[in-house]
Write a protein that holds these residues in place. Structure first.
Motif, PDB file in Angstrom:
ATOM      1  N   VAL A  53       0.866  -1.174   0.000  1.00 50.18           N
ATOM      2  CA  VAL A  53       0.000   0.000   0.000  1.00 50.18           C
ATOM      3  C   VAL A  53       0.902   1.223   0.000  1.00 50.18           C
ATOM      4  CG1 VAL A  53      -1.720   1.335   1.262  1.00 50.18           C
ATOM      5  CG2 VAL A  53      -1.865  -1.168   1.252  1.00 50.18           C
ATOM      6  N   ILE A  54       0.721   2.073  -1.012  1.00 52.38           N
ATOM      7  CA  ILE A  54       1.449   3.342  -1.084  1.00 52.38           C
ATOM      8  C   ILE A  54       0.468   4.442  -0.695  1.00 52.38           C
ATOM      9  CG2 ILE A  54       2.640   4.978  -2.588  1.00 52.38           C
ATOM     10  CD1 ILE A  54       3.487   2.583  -4.341  1.00 52.38           C
ATOM     11  N   LEU A  55       0.854   5.254   0.280  1.00 48.98           N
ATOM     12  CA  LEU A  55      -0.010   6.343   0.728  1.00 48.98           C
ATOM     13  C   LEU A  55       0.438   7.661   0.129  1.00 48.98           C
ATOM     14  CD1 LEU A  55      -0.300   5.514   4.505  1.00 48.98           C
ATOM     15  CD2 LEU A  55      -1.933   5.019   2.685  1.00 48.98           C
ATOM     16  N   THR A  56      -0.511   8.420  -0.373  1.00 46.54           N
ATOM     17  CA  THR A  56      -0.165   9.743  -0.877  1.00 46.54           C
ATOM     18  C   THR A  56      -0.069  10.746   0.270  1.00 46.54           C
ATOM     19  OG1 THR A  56      -2.490  10.279  -1.324  1.00 46.54           O
ATOM     20  CG2 THR A  56      -1.170   9.350  -3.147  1.00 46.54           C
ATOM     21  N   HIS A  57      -0.912  10.561   1.307  1.00 48.41           N
ATOM     22  CA  HIS A  57      -0.857  11.439   2.477  1.00 48.41           C
ATOM     23  C   HIS A  57      -1.653  10.830   3.626  1.00 48.41           C
ATOM     24  CE1 HIS A  57      -4.391  12.763   0.210  1.00 48.41           C
ATOM     25  NE2 HIS A  57      -4.834  13.397   1.284  1.00 48.41           N
ATOM     26  N   HIS A  58      -1.630  11.505   4.769  1.00 46.31           N
ATOM     27  CA  HIS A  58      -2.130  10.925   6.018  1.00 46.31           C
ATOM     28  C   HIS A  58      -3.631  11.055   6.252  1.00 46.31           C
ATOM     29  CE1 HIS A  58      -1.990  15.136   7.309  1.00 46.31           C
ATOM     30  NE2 HIS A  58      -2.783  14.783   8.309  1.00 46.31           N
ATOM     31  N   HIS A  59      -4.375  11.690   5.414  1.00 48.58           N
ATOM     32  CA  HIS A  59      -5.808  11.883   5.670  1.00 48.58           C
ATOM     33  C   HIS A  59      -6.534  10.539   5.728  1.00 48.58           C
ATOM     34  CE1 HIS A  59      -5.533  16.236   3.940  1.00 48.58           C
ATOM     35  NE2 HIS A  59      -4.989  16.124   5.127  1.00 48.58           N
ATOM     36  N   PRO A  60      -7.557  10.430   6.576  1.00 52.18           N
ATOM     37  CA  PRO A  60      -8.192   9.133   6.816  1.00 52.18           C
ATOM     38  C   PRO A  60      -8.856   8.506   5.599  1.00 52.18           C
ATOM     39  CG  PRO A  60      -9.405  10.885   7.928  1.00 52.18           C
ATOM     40  CD  PRO A  60      -8.141  11.500   7.393  1.00 52.18           C
ATOM     41  N   ASP A  61      -9.280   9.305   4.632  1.00 50.61           N
ATOM     42  CA  ASP A  61      -9.869   8.716   3.428  1.00 50.61           C
ATOM     43  C   ASP A  61      -8.801   8.100   2.528  1.00 50.61           C
ATOM     44  OD1 ASP A  61      -9.186  11.475   3.155  1.00 50.61           O
ATOM     45  OD2 ASP A  61     -10.322  11.624   1.297  1.00 50.61           O
TER      46      ASP A  61
END
Length: 178
Positions: A53-61
């Motif tokens: 899983v690659i996250l673009t940013h920390h927001h919950p959505d």
């Protein structure tokens, strides 16, 4: 994926790794999201596991289901340091009642007295309400990295407008930006 708010959806991406998938962002963690992901995994994702899983940013959505994929598949989590630290902090920081500081902030901001009286007695919003727990450990993404995913090489670029250390992936060959 659908969201239960005015911004009613979030874009997520599945990149085919052959025998598994890399996801870019995940949606919020809820019963509905779990059911949707179960259908997606069995259908369009052909029953193959999620390996990363690659996250673009920390927001919950964007991070909400990451811990679920980590637990279910042993998926690796890739994120910027700031995104991982903020998400982990916010998921662990659960408040049952508003703090005096939060109440003072609401009052100083001019919150309607009726709304203020109601809110000071209710449980405030917590990231943990819509994010699965994420364990310690991740792979750090930095500006200038190149990530191989879905048959493409992606240049990592960081932004700071929407979220600190916001990751965007720029395909070197496919005219794609995620």
């Amino acid at each position: 994926l659908p969201l239960p708010m005015v911004l009613d959806h979030v874009n997520v991406y599945a990149l085919d790794e052959g025998d598994s998938w890399t996801l870019v962002d995940t949606g919020i963690h809820s019963k509905r999201s779990v059911a949707l992901w179960e259908d997606i995994l069995a259908g369009p994702l052909q029953g193959k596991p999620v390996s990363r899983v690659i996250l673009t940013h920390h927001h919950p959505d964007h991070i909400g289901m990451a811990g679920w994929f980590m637990e279910r598949f042993g998926a690796g989590l890739w994120a910027s340091r700031t995104s991982w630290l903020l998400a982990r902090l916010l998921i662990l920081d659960v408040e049952e009642r508003p703090t005096p500081q939060a109440l003072a902030f609401s009052r100083a901001g001019g919150m309607d007295p009726e709304i203020y009286e109601h809110r000071k007695h209710e449980r405030p919003y917590n990231f943990a309400d819509i994010c699965a727990p994420i364990p310690v450990g991740y792979t750090r993404i930095q500006e200038g990295d190149v990530i191989r995913a879905g048959g493409y090489d992606w240049d990592v670029r960081m932004g700071g407008g929407h979220a600190p250390e916001h990751v965007t992936l720029w395909s070197r060959t496919g005219n794609l930006v995620l």
